[in-house]
Write an enzyme that holds these catalytic residues in place. Structure first.
Site, PDB file in Angstrom:
ATOM      1  N   CYS A 104       1.010  -6.449  11.054  1.00  0.00           N
ATOM      2  CA  CYS A 104       0.766  -5.057  11.412  1.00  0.00           C
ATOM      3  C   CYS A 104      -0.495  -4.920  12.292  1.00  0.00           C
ATOM      4  CB  CYS A 104       0.727  -4.196  10.155  1.00  0.00           C
ATOM      5  SG  CYS A 104       1.099  -2.480  10.511  1.00  0.00           S
ATOM      6  N   ARG A 123       1.310   0.666  19.512  1.00  0.00           N
ATOM      7  CA  ARG A 123       0.826   1.080  18.191  1.00  0.00           C
ATOM      8  C   ARG A 123       1.596   2.287  17.672  1.00  0.00           C
ATOM      9  NH1 ARG A 123      -5.271   2.375  18.316  1.00  0.00           N
ATOM     10  NH2 ARG A 123      -5.035   2.223  16.059  1.00  0.00           N
ATOM     11  N   ILE A 160       4.191   0.506   7.742  1.00  0.00           N
ATOM     12  CA  ILE A 160       3.215   1.598   7.561  1.00  0.00           C
ATOM     13  C   ILE A 160       2.517   1.843   8.901  1.00  0.00           C
ATOM     14  CG2 ILE A 160       1.181   2.397   6.287  1.00  0.00           C
ATOM     15  CD1 ILE A 160       1.905   0.245   4.132  1.00  0.00           C
ATOM     16  N   ARG A 161       2.785   2.996   9.489  1.00  0.00           N
ATOM     17  CA  ARG A 161       2.231   3.283  10.825  1.00  0.00           C
ATOM     18  C   ARG A 161       2.270   2.038  11.706  1.00  0.00           C
ATOM     19  NH1 ARG A 161      -0.886   7.221  12.142  1.00  0.00           N
ATOM     20  NH2 ARG A 161      -2.713   6.046  12.723  1.00  0.00           N
ATOM     21  N   HIS A 193       4.618  -5.391   6.426  1.00  0.00           N
ATOM     22  CA  HIS A 193       3.657  -5.910   5.443  1.00  0.00           C
ATOM     23  C   HIS A 193       4.345  -6.813   4.411  1.00  0.00           C
ATOM     24  CE1 HIS A 193      -0.001  -3.407   6.209  1.00  0.00           C
ATOM     25  NE2 HIS A 193       0.894  -2.654   6.826  1.00  0.00           N
ATOM     26  N   GLU A 220       3.111  -8.891   2.520  1.00  0.00           N
ATOM     27  CA  GLU A 220       2.245  -9.103   1.348  1.00  0.00           C
ATOM     28  C   GLU A 220       2.383  -7.975   0.315  1.00  0.00           C
ATOM     29  OE1 GLU A 220       1.412  -7.810   4.132  1.00  0.00           O
ATOM     30  OE2 GLU A 220      -0.137  -6.292   3.857  1.00  0.00           O
TER      31      GLU A 220
HETATM   32  N1  GLN Z   1      -1.592   1.855  12.811  1.00  0.00           N
HETATM   33  C1  GLN Z   1      -2.470   0.755  12.573  1.00  0.00           C
HETATM   34  C2  GLN Z   1      -3.147   0.303  13.866  1.00  0.00           C
HETATM   35  O1  GLN Z   1      -2.773   0.720  14.916  1.00  0.00           O
HETATM   36  C3  GLN Z   1      -1.729  -0.423  11.964  1.00  0.00           C
HETATM   37  C4  GLN Z   1      -1.198  -0.002  10.617  1.00  0.00           C
HETATM   38  C5  GLN Z   1      -1.104  -1.109   9.619  1.00  0.00           C
HETATM   39  O2  GLN Z   1      -1.693  -2.170   9.756  1.00  0.00           O
HETATM   40  N2  GLN Z   1      -0.390  -0.831   8.557  1.00  0.00           N
HETATM   41  O3  GLN Z   1      -4.048  -0.472  13.830  1.00  0.00           O
END
Ligand code: GLN
Length: 194
Positions: A78, A105, A133-134, A169, A171
């Site tokens: 991520c 991103r 997640i994002r 993720h 983990e």
């Molecule tokens: N949105 C975060 C970024 O741009 C990454 C999100 C994450 O690691 N879960 O750094």
């Protein structure tokens, strides 16, 4: 094998727990001199801009590049993938700029800030529970990059030699297959060094 998890920010403990669940030792890396006897390094998820600030503050940028250039495997998850990328959509400069991919991103949209999807990952297995997640995604790969997984036609996992990256993720679940895949890269690189 000694695996380090960059411990400046983000999902550090979860990666340590996953590596330990696979029967290997993992260490939280907070200082540059801890990098020297590692066999592999994990760059966790979190917030890439915050992590970059801390990378600069503690002088990690060049030492991590050297680690990669010495052939030791690095796994970016991520935000960690964003740190590894050679190009980031909308930014002039990359962070580590090691892996020949372009990432975007927060690319799955606001309504879908976080979600789970089952992925088939090449050389890892089917129905892998991936937590996003994002998350970023990979919009472009260079000729030496192997695409390992896609979600809705977007590249979400890839490998280039000793560099491994994913949007999600691994983990955060109890499915250790992807972590094991990385540990196997580390093992092979270590055997090739002796
Ligand atoms: N949105 C975060 C970024 O741009 C990454 C999100 C994450 O690691 N879960 O750094």
């Amino acid at each position: 094998m000694k695996i380090g998890v960059l411990g400046l920010q983000g999902a550090v403990r979860e990666h340590i727990r996953s590596v330990e669940a696979c029967g290997e030792e993992a260490f939280e890396i907070k200082k540059v001199d801890q990098l020297k006897d590692l066999d592999g390094l994990i760059l966790p998820g979190g917030e890439s801009t915050t992590m970059r600030r801390l990378i600069d503050r503690y002088g990690f940028l060049e030492p991590i590049k050297e680690l990669a250039n010495s052939g030791k495997p690095i796994f970016g998850t991520c935000a960690g993938l964003i740190l590894l990328a050679k190009e980031i959509v909308g930014y002039q400069q990359p962070h580590l700029g090691l892996m020949d991919v372009t990432v975007e991103r927060n690319s799955f949209g606001r309504q879908r800030e976080s979600f789970e999807a089952e992925l088939d990952i090449k050389d890892v297995g089917e129905s892998f529970p991936a937590v996003f997640i994002r998350a970023p995604h990979i919009v472009k790969v260079g000729p030496n990059v192997e695409v390992l997984a896609k979600h809705e036609d977007r590249i979400v996992a890839a490998r280039e030699g000793n560099l491994l990256g994913c949007s999600f993720h691994p983990e955060l679940t109890d499915d250790y297959r992807f972590t094991k895949y990385f540990l196997n890269m580390v093992k092979e690189a270590k055997q090739a060094r002796v």
